[in-house]
Design a protein around this motif. Structure first.
Motif, PDB file in Angstrom:
ATOM      1  N   LEU A 119     -38.060  14.379 -24.040  1.00  0.00           N
ATOM      2  CA  LEU A 119     -38.058  14.424 -25.446  1.00  0.00           C
ATOM      3  C   LEU A 119     -38.052  13.178 -25.997  1.00  0.00           C
ATOM      4  CD1 LEU A 119     -35.258  17.039 -25.660  1.00  0.00           C
ATOM      5  CD2 LEU A 119     -37.595  17.589 -25.785  1.00  0.00           C
ATOM      6  N   HIS A 120     -38.491  13.167 -27.486  1.00  0.00           N
ATOM      7  CA  HIS A 120     -38.494  11.845 -28.038  1.00  0.00           C
ATOM      8  C   HIS A 120     -37.689  11.839 -29.166  1.00  0.00           C
ATOM      9  CE1 HIS A 120     -42.616  10.989 -26.093  1.00  0.00           C
ATOM     10  NE2 HIS A 120     -42.526  12.335 -25.973  1.00  0.00           N
ATOM     11  N   CYS A 121     -37.107  10.594 -29.642  1.00  0.00           N
ATOM     12  CA  CYS A 121     -36.236  10.446 -30.679  1.00  0.00           C
ATOM     13  C   CYS A 121     -36.807   9.476 -31.705  1.00  0.00           C
ATOM     14  CB  CYS A 121     -34.958  10.215 -30.253  1.00  0.00           C
ATOM     15  SG  CYS A 121     -34.669   8.520 -29.840  1.00  0.00           S
ATOM     16  N   HIS A 122     -36.311   9.758 -32.820  1.00  0.00           N
ATOM     17  CA  HIS A 122     -36.573   8.856 -33.777  1.00  0.00           C
ATOM     18  C   HIS A 122     -35.134   8.661 -34.994  1.00  0.00           C
ATOM     19  CE1 HIS A 122     -38.595   6.744 -37.181  1.00  0.00           C
ATOM     20  NE2 HIS A 122     -38.211   7.562 -38.069  1.00  0.00           N
ATOM     21  N   ARG A 182     -33.239  20.316 -38.991  1.00  0.00           N
ATOM     22  CA  ARG A 182     -32.913  20.929 -37.678  1.00  0.00           C
ATOM     23  C   ARG A 182     -33.751  22.198 -37.725  1.00  0.00           C
ATOM     24  NH1 ARG A 182     -27.182  19.259 -39.070  1.00  0.00           N
ATOM     25  NH2 ARG A 182     -26.720  17.885 -36.991  1.00  0.00           N
ATOM     26  N   GLU A 183     -34.448  22.809 -38.855  1.00  0.00           N
ATOM     27  CA  GLU A 183     -35.119  24.063 -38.612  1.00  0.00           C
ATOM     28  C   GLU A 183     -36.640  23.855 -38.136  1.00  0.00           C
ATOM     29  OE1 GLU A 183     -34.038  27.045 -39.546  1.00  0.00           O
ATOM     30  OE2 GLU A 183     -32.220  26.081 -39.641  1.00  0.00           O
ATOM     31  N   VAL A 184     -36.926  22.369 -38.322  1.00  0.00           N
ATOM     32  CA  VAL A 184     -38.395  22.318 -37.911  1.00  0.00           C
ATOM     33  C   VAL A 184     -38.549  22.695 -36.341  1.00  0.00           C
ATOM     34  CG1 VAL A 184     -39.946  20.141 -37.589  1.00  0.00           C
ATOM     35  CG2 VAL A 184     -38.510  20.345 -39.717  1.00  0.00           C
ATOM     36  N   GLU A 185     -39.755  23.264 -36.219  1.00  0.00           N
ATOM     37  CA  GLU A 185     -40.283  23.733 -35.121  1.00  0.00           C
ATOM     38  C   GLU A 185     -40.529  22.219 -34.143  1.00  0.00           C
ATOM     39  OE1 GLU A 185     -43.551  26.521 -34.692  1.00  0.00           O
ATOM     40  OE2 GLU A 185     -43.808  26.068 -32.635  1.00  0.00           O
ATOM     41  N   GLY A 186     -39.892  22.557 -32.891  1.00  0.00           N
ATOM     42  CA  GLY A 186     -40.100  21.116 -32.071  1.00  0.00           C
ATOM     43  C   GLY A 186     -38.912  20.266 -32.039  1.00  0.00           C
ATOM     44  N   VAL A 187     -37.939  20.393 -33.230  1.00  0.00           N
ATOM     45  CA  VAL A 187     -36.805  19.786 -33.184  1.00  0.00           C
ATOM     46  C   VAL A 187     -35.726  20.125 -32.150  1.00  0.00           C
ATOM     47  CG1 VAL A 187     -35.081  18.996 -34.609  1.00  0.00           C
ATOM     48  CG2 VAL A 187     -37.179  18.641 -35.505  1.00  0.00           C
ATOM     49  N   VAL A 188     -35.218  19.539 -31.376  1.00  0.00           N
ATOM     50  CA  VAL A 188     -34.180  20.034 -30.464  1.00  0.00           C
ATOM     51  C   VAL A 188     -32.765  19.613 -30.983  1.00  0.00           C
ATOM     52  CG1 VAL A 188     -33.611  19.832 -28.079  1.00  0.00           C
ATOM     53  CG2 VAL A 188     -35.870  19.778 -28.780  1.00  0.00           C
ATOM     54  N   ARG A 189     -32.732  18.566 -31.454  1.00  0.00           N
ATOM     55  CA  ARG A 189     -31.218  18.283 -31.890  1.00  0.00           C
ATOM     56  C   ARG A 189     -31.581  17.223 -33.080  1.00  0.00           C
ATOM     57  NH1 ARG A 189     -27.214  19.592 -28.177  1.00  0.00           N
ATOM     58  NH2 ARG A 189     -25.217  18.762 -28.612  1.00  0.00           N
ATOM     59  N   VAL A 190     -30.105  17.309 -33.882  1.00  0.00           N
ATOM     60  CA  VAL A 190     -30.262  15.917 -34.954  1.00  0.00           C
ATOM     61  C   VAL A 190     -28.729  15.652 -34.757  1.00  0.00           C
ATOM     62  CG1 VAL A 190     -30.292  15.475 -37.502  1.00  0.00           C
ATOM     63  CG2 VAL A 190     -32.038  17.193 -36.321  1.00  0.00           C
ATOM     64  N   PHE A 191     -28.770  14.310 -34.710  1.00  0.00           N
ATOM     65  CA  PHE A 191     -27.352  13.860 -34.599  1.00  0.00           C
ATOM     66  C   PHE A 191     -27.025  13.044 -35.844  1.00  0.00           C
ATOM     67  CE2 PHE A 191     -28.620  14.178 -29.910  1.00  0.00           C
ATOM     68  CZ  PHE A 191     -27.435  14.665 -29.645  1.00  0.00           C
ATOM     69  N   THR A 192     -26.094  13.351 -36.667  1.00  0.00           N
ATOM     70  CA  THR A 192     -25.447  12.486 -37.539  1.00  0.00           C
ATOM     71  C   THR A 192     -24.771  11.656 -37.301  1.00  0.00           C
ATOM     72  OG1 THR A 192     -23.716  14.034 -38.298  1.00  0.00           O
ATOM     73  CG2 THR A 192     -25.864  14.322 -39.505  1.00  0.00           C
ATOM     74  N   GLY A 193     -24.270  10.726 -37.853  1.00  0.00           N
ATOM     75  CA  GLY A 193     -23.128   9.497 -37.550  1.00  0.00           C
ATOM     76  C   GLY A 193     -21.921  10.585 -36.796  1.00  0.00           C
ATOM     77  N   ALA A 194     -21.554  11.543 -37.572  1.00  0.00           N
ATOM     78  CA  ALA A 194     -20.395  12.150 -37.063  1.00  0.00           C
ATOM     79  C   ALA A 194     -20.451  12.783 -35.856  1.00  0.00           C
ATOM     80  CB  ALA A 194     -19.744  13.333 -38.166  1.00  0.00           C
ATOM     81  N   ASP A 195     -21.855  13.363 -35.688  1.00  0.00           N
ATOM     82  CA  ASP A 195     -22.097  14.028 -34.578  1.00  0.00           C
ATOM     83  C   ASP A 195     -22.035  13.087 -33.325  1.00  0.00           C
ATOM     84  OD1 ASP A 195     -22.535  16.551 -35.807  1.00  0.00           O
ATOM     85  OD2 ASP A 195     -24.832  15.952 -36.304  1.00  0.00           O
ATOM     86  N   MET A 196     -22.544  11.859 -33.360  1.00  0.00           N
ATOM     87  CA  MET A 196     -22.827  11.028 -32.447  1.00  0.00           C
ATOM     88  C   MET A 196     -21.314  10.534 -32.238  1.00  0.00           C
ATOM     89  SD  MET A 196     -24.676   9.647 -30.127  1.00  0.00           S
ATOM     90  CE  MET A 196     -26.349  10.248 -30.821  1.00  0.00           C
ATOM     91  N   SER A 197     -20.451  10.203 -33.210  1.00  0.00           N
ATOM     92  CA  SER A 197     -19.063   9.596 -33.024  1.00  0.00           C
ATOM     93  C   SER A 197     -18.403  10.616 -32.054  1.00  0.00           C
ATOM     94  CB  SER A 197     -18.620   9.113 -34.391  1.00  0.00           C
ATOM     95  OG  SER A 197     -19.120   8.016 -34.610  1.00  0.00           O
ATOM     96  N   ALA A 198     -18.680  11.903 -31.972  1.00  0.00           N
ATOM     97  CA  ALA A 198     -18.015  13.008 -31.364  1.00  0.00           C
ATOM     98  C   ALA A 198     -18.099  12.542 -29.815  1.00  0.00           C
ATOM     99  CB  ALA A 198     -18.163  14.345 -31.954  1.00  0.00           C
ATOM    100  N   ILE A 199     -19.276  12.131 -29.375  1.00  0.00           N
ATOM    101  CA  ILE A 199     -19.416  12.029 -28.026  1.00  0.00           C
ATOM    102  C   ILE A 199     -19.824  10.476 -27.428  1.00  0.00           C
ATOM    103  CG2 ILE A 199     -20.756  14.284 -27.946  1.00  0.00           C
ATOM    104  CD1 ILE A 199     -23.540  12.885 -28.100  1.00  0.00           C
ATOM    105  N   THR A 200     -19.007   9.665 -28.222  1.00  0.00           N
ATOM    106  CA  THR A 200     -19.338   8.212 -28.060  1.00  0.00           C
ATOM    107  C   THR A 200     -18.148   7.420 -28.419  1.00  0.00           C
ATOM    108  OG1 THR A 200     -20.589   7.785 -29.905  1.00  0.00           O
ATOM    109  CG2 THR A 200     -21.751   8.150 -27.925  1.00  0.00           C
ATOM    110  N   ARG A 250     -42.820  12.494 -30.852  1.00  0.00           N
ATOM    111  CA  ARG A 250     -42.516  11.515 -31.940  1.00  0.00           C
ATOM    112  C   ARG A 250     -42.705  11.842 -33.270  1.00  0.00           C
ATOM    113  NH1 ARG A 250     -41.485   5.673 -31.683  1.00  0.00           N
ATOM    114  NH2 ARG A 250     -41.257   5.277 -34.115  1.00  0.00           N
ATOM    115  N   TYR A 251     -43.965  12.199 -33.348  1.00  0.00           N
ATOM    116  CA  TYR A 251     -44.806  12.775 -34.693  1.00  0.00           C
ATOM    117  C   TYR A 251     -43.606  13.886 -35.304  1.00  0.00           C
ATOM    118  CZ  TYR A 251     -49.374  10.877 -33.407  1.00  0.00           C
ATOM    119  OH  TYR A 251     -50.524  10.118 -33.208  1.00  0.00           O
ATOM    120  N   ILE A 252     -43.079  14.815 -34.483  1.00  0.00           N
ATOM    121  CA  ILE A 252     -42.370  15.834 -35.075  1.00  0.00           C
ATOM    122  C   ILE A 252     -40.881  15.187 -35.319  1.00  0.00           C
ATOM    123  CG2 ILE A 252     -41.157  17.868 -34.744  1.00  0.00           C
ATOM    124  CD1 ILE A 252     -43.288  18.848 -32.601  1.00  0.00           C
ATOM    125  N   ALA A 253     -40.452  14.439 -34.740  1.00  0.00           N
ATOM    126  CA  ALA A 253     -39.139  13.590 -34.762  1.00  0.00           C
ATOM    127  C   ALA A 253     -39.267  12.758 -36.270  1.00  0.00           C
ATOM    128  CB  ALA A 253     -38.654  12.713 -33.651  1.00  0.00           C
TER     129      ALA A 253
END
Ligand code: FES
Ligand code: FES
Lengths: 166, 786
Positions: free
Chosen positions: B40-43, B63-81, B121-124
């Motif tokens: 997967l690719h991220c941006h 999050r609704e866009v086709e091809g998007v697998v996951r979106v991490f906000t700051g809160a989402d990321m801080s929950a796992i790091t 990457r384009y979709i991201a």
């Protein structure tokens, strides 16, 4: 996502493929054809790392779309060395002169210098002095070398390009 | 030469590089070339506000866009790091920790505020554009002066009181006495601008998590795999034994890729959370905005000198604009480097150094090729000003103050022993090679024609690798350097180095050394690097111009140990004493009796397959890890001379000639040395004349493309002439690093040439960089300063 069918000849191999219309030529070469020698240093047309030869002309592949290449013939760095691995004379000249360091800019320079040598072979005017070579290479950025060794290599490559060899 | 290096043969020759076949045919594996299964690719969505509080973030549309697998906000990321923390037990250091993705306050334009992982990457990038973020702007701090001002907003609150990350002052010798004895007090100041590493390959990495085994592999564009691994492991909560960091081809680093970055954390954490492979490659725009930049320092020097130009004492204050977030190494290391190195190769009886490191709303201050370089820039310009004040020439002032070989061993005022330092000798040679009277005449002739020429010189020492004392004074470890060397079952050699070369040609230079030491063919040697599973640990990777001494020493000592083992076994087989044996082309033979020989391959095969059948009492281990302590380390040195012509109508500065006399000891591969010197000078020249990582007063980043951030191209750079001295020490490894010196010294010679030109038309010295054509016209008085 709209796609279109295009036919391109890349390094002598003709292929017909569906590409997304917004895909750049560089991404098409790298991602769809797996030809990752063509590098992306800026994606906005300044650094020259993505230089390829299209129908005999050196062009940026980051600022054009794959669909624009329909029906055209493209040469990338992958297409230069002989099948047995023998380096193209341009590559050999650059190797002999220790032209590069990290190698990221390198495919773009190789193609630019290859383009100059092809021009010379075709009897068209090409840069002669080191100063002229520097001007000619001003569309390629290298962060490592300070260019002197690349000019050495280009000078040697041009000297060797007389239409006699390939 | 005593004790001497037995190195001969390939070492010292401009051997063709091993790396070139790969890079010239485009078959390398740079980070964007990596393709993993299902990758997967991220941006990253980045803040457009320099300083502000995040009020809300809505990623639902993305999050609704086709091809998007996951979106991490700051809160989402801080929950796992965990938050990134570069804090170290350094007295007075205020090093704020910070999340991989901001969720509370943003502190520079370009700070990540969300991460989109998608099928392409384009979709991201498309999806990132749909994220709505509301940021309440706060007043930004855009300079050290603003940061230190009374009532300035504290950008990290009371974590960094008064925005002062660190401040300290150190006194060496009797500074009061020095100033009381002075005939002249000479002052000089410089405000250096921000400029950037800008490797042609930007930052990036591909993280792959294997859900079954729990193993994580991070292939990265990094200068230091081992440090990246241990830094990231804690932040991404990955057991370190289940974590491998690799690197393949790296498209330049220049110091930038020495740290771990918040994007590295996010990419690894995302791969773990999703259970697969995630690629991150920043584009040039992101790189310029967010990767960080260097060199933004303001220094003021006050020197006490005698009438004859002899230095008595020096007071220095430095302010360093650290940007917002700390990275590795801590910024105190930069201050320590500047403080310790600034006296350079000059006799200085008394010295006072004070620094303030100030947090601002900019991207991080990072290492750039010779991160301490400003010390040479200000010192060499001060020497010229002292010369002018005392009515002597720039050559004379240096001759009167330089430490020569005869003066050594001696101690710098900063408590660093200098031994075998030949800066004075390189300067002597430089002066011999130029005709100063001729230069004067040419300048006068030119003035009569209305043209303006300038000439400048400079000299310096480079801690490459430096000494134990030097690094202790700086406050940074001077580690030893390991290398694992193996004679393979067929007699060929594999060496595993913790270096992470990215243009420095270590595959070539280390192979040259092994070939000479072990008597095996250059093509029969492979150098393995960039894999924490395979290479021995080192904190440093490739940086600090250490490899020429340290990595070389490790392979020399390792090769010698294996050679000893091979010869002992061969002496039994050939019934000859070890002293009578030689190895060439992988064959051990008795000197003078070429018929009596045994291939190394035969010995190696015996050792690997049937060690019990090898001669009793011999060591049959064909693999050895050597650790090289640097034999005390040392310095390299150089002197530069620069000739310029100033176009008084356009303000353009053309470098007409550039001469280098350098001494990095024994050169392993002169073509590699020259490549480093010339490339380094190009970077220094670009930094002074063209490049600028510029911000507006309200914190917007102004130079986000190569149309605005001007990189030097071939026509702007001169042909550089180099003279090598190759002073031979009594060390086994007499090679010194040369990677950074060009960038450190060239700005000094260039600015001295510019000052020389300005002086001829009665204009004041440069006090601010870069010297763009516009600035030059201001300096010439042609246009008003904005
Ligand atoms: S990537 Fe195409 S010009 Fe830079
Ligand atoms: S060799 Fe590294 S950018 Fe040119």
């Amino acid at each position: 996502m709209s796609t279109r069918e295009i036919t391109v000849t890349v390094n002598g191999r003709k292929r017909t493929v569906h590409v997304e219309v917004r895909r750049t030529l560089a991404d098409f070469l790298r991602e769809d054809l797996g030809l990752t020698a063509t590098h992306l240093g800026c994606e906005h047309g300044v650094c020259g790392a993505c230089t390829v030869v299209v129908d005999g002309q050196t062009e940026r592949s980051c600022t054009q779309l794959a669909v624009q290449a329909d029906g055209r013939e493209i040469t990338t760095v992958e297409g230069l060395a002989a099948a047995d691995g023998t380096l193209h004379p341009v590559q050999q000249a650059l190797r002999d002169n220790h032209s590069f360091q990290c190698g990221f800019c390198t495919p773009g320079f190789v193609m630019s210098i290859y383009g100059m040598c092809e021009e010379k072979k075709a009897g068209r005017p090409v840069p002669c002095s080191r100063e002229e070579i520097r001007e000619e290479l001003s569309g390629n950025i290298c962060r490592c070398t300070g260019y002197q060794s690349i000019v050495d290599g280009a000078e040697a490559a041009l000297a060797g390009a007389d239409g006699g060899d390939s | 030469m005593a004790g001497g290096s037995a190195i001969s043969g390939l070492v010292g020759a401009s051997v063709h590089r091993k790396e070139d076949r790969t890079i010239l045919t485009g078959t390398g594996r740079y980070i964007d070339d990596v393709q993993e299964r299902g990758m997967l690719h991220c941006h990253f969505l980045r803040s457009t506000v320099a300083h502000g509080r995040i009020v809300s973030i809505d990623a639902s549309a993305a999050r609704e866009v086709e091809g998007v697998v996951r979106v991490f906000t700051g809160a989402d990321m801080s929950a796992i790091t965990e938050d990134l923390s570069f804090a170290q037990p350094i007295p007075g250091l205020h090093s704020p920790s910070y999340p991989a993705i901001a969720h509370d306050v943003v502190r520079f334009v370009g700070e990540p505020v969300a991460m989109v992982v998608a099928e392409s990457r384009y979709i991201a990038e498309d999806a990132a554009g749909l994220i709505e973020i509301d940021i309440d702007p706060l007043e930004p701090v855009m300079s050290t002066t603003a940061g230190l001002a009374d009532g300035a907003p504290e950008i990290f609150g009371d974590v960094v009181p008064g925005n002062v990350v660190h401040t300290d002052e150190q006194l060496f010798g009797d500074i009061e006495a020095a100033f009381s004895q002075a005939d002249h007090i000479v002052e000089q100041s410089l405000d250096q601008h921000r400029w950037a590493c800008n490797p042609m390959e930007t930052r990036g990495g591909v993280a792959t998590y294997e859900t079954g085994s729990g193993q994580l592999t991070y292939e990265a564009s990094t200068q230091t795999t081992h440090t990246l691994r241990f830094l990231l492991a804690g932040w991404i909560r990955q057991p370190i034994h289940q974590f491998r960091v690799t690197a393949n081809n790296i498209g330049g680093g220049f110091g930038l890729k020495f740290s771990a970055y918040r994007e590295d954390v996010a990419v690894c954490a995302a791969a773990k959370a999703i259970g697969g492979s995630v690629k991150w490659v920043e584009d040039r725009n992101e790189h310029l905005v967010a990767a960080g930049a260097a060199r933004e320092e303001q220094l003021t020097l006050t020197a006490a000198v005698k009438a004859d130009g002899t230095l008595l004492g020096l007071r220095v204050t430095m302010k360093l604009d650290a940007g917002a977030y700390p990275i590795n190494p801590p910024s105190t290391v930069y201050a320590g480097l500047v403080r310790t190195t600034l006296p350079g190769p000059y006799k200085l009886p008394a010295y006072h150094f004070q620094h303030h490191i100030v947090a601002t709303n900019k991207a991080s201050y990072i290492s750039l090729r010779g991160p301490w370089a400003v010390e040479t820039l200000v010192r060499e310009r001060l020497m010229d000003k002292i010369a002018e004040t005392c009515g002597i020439s720039p050559v004379e002032v240096r001759n009167r103050n330089l430490i020569t070989l005869d003066d050594q061993p001696t101690k710098m005022i900063t408590n660093v022993t200098l031994e075998n330092v030949t800066a004075a000798e390189t300067f002597q040679k430089l002066v011999e090679m130029v005709d100063l009277d001729e230069i004067k005449r040419e300048q006068e002739d030119a003035r009569r024609e209305g043209r303006l020429l300038g000439f400048g010189v400079g000299t310096f020492i480079e801690p490459a690798p430096g000494t134990q004392e030097f690094w202790a004074a700086v406050g940074f470890p001077f580690g030893s350097e390991p290398c694992r060397i193996r004679i393979e079952i067929d007699g060929k050699v594999t060496a595993f180095t913790p270096q992470t070369p990215h243009g420095q040609s270590h595959e070539t230079t280390l192979s040259q050394l092994i070939a000479d030491e072990l008597g095996v063919g250059f093509d029969d040697i492979r150098i393995v690097y960039g894999d924490t599973d395979a290479t021995p640990f080192s904190m440093l990777g490739t940086g600090g111009s250490r490899a020429a001494t340290m990595a070389s020493g490790a392979v020399v000592y390792g090769s010698r140990e294996l050679r000893k083992r091979v010869l002992e076994i061969a002496s039994h087989i050939l019934e000859a004493s070890v002293e009578d044996l030689q190895i060439a082309d992988g064959v051990v033979s008795v000197k003078g009796a070429p018929g009596a020989s045994v291939p190394m391959a035969q010995i190696a095969m015996g050792c690997w397959l049937a060690p019990e059948q090898m001669p009793p009492g011999t060591n049959t281990e064909m693999e050895f890890v050597a650790n090289y302590d640097g034999e005390g380390g040392g310095f390299s040195q150089a002197s530069h001379a620069c000739w310029i012509e100033v176009d008084q109508d356009t303000g353009k500065i053309a470098i007409k000639r550039f001469l280098v006399v350098e001494d990095c000891g024994k050169m392993i591969n002169p073509a590699v040395v020259e490549g480093q010197v010339i490339g380094g000078i190009a970077m220094g020249v670009g930094g002074m004349l063209l490049e600028h990582s510029a911000y507006s007063d309200d914190g917007q980043y102004l130079t986000a493309t190569f149309m605005d951030y001007l990189m030097p191209s071939a026509p702007e750079l001169p042909e550089i002439e180099i003279e090598h001295l190759e002073f031979e020490s009594d060390k086994v490894v007499g090679s010194r690093g040369v990677g950074e010196g060009g960038t450190v010294l060239a700005p000094a010679a260039l600015l001295n040439a510019i000052d020389d030109a300005l002086a001829q038309v009665g204009r004041p010295r440069v006090t601010e960089t870069p010297i763009t054509p516009t600035r030059m016209l201001e300096l010439l008085g042609v246009i008003e300063k904005e």
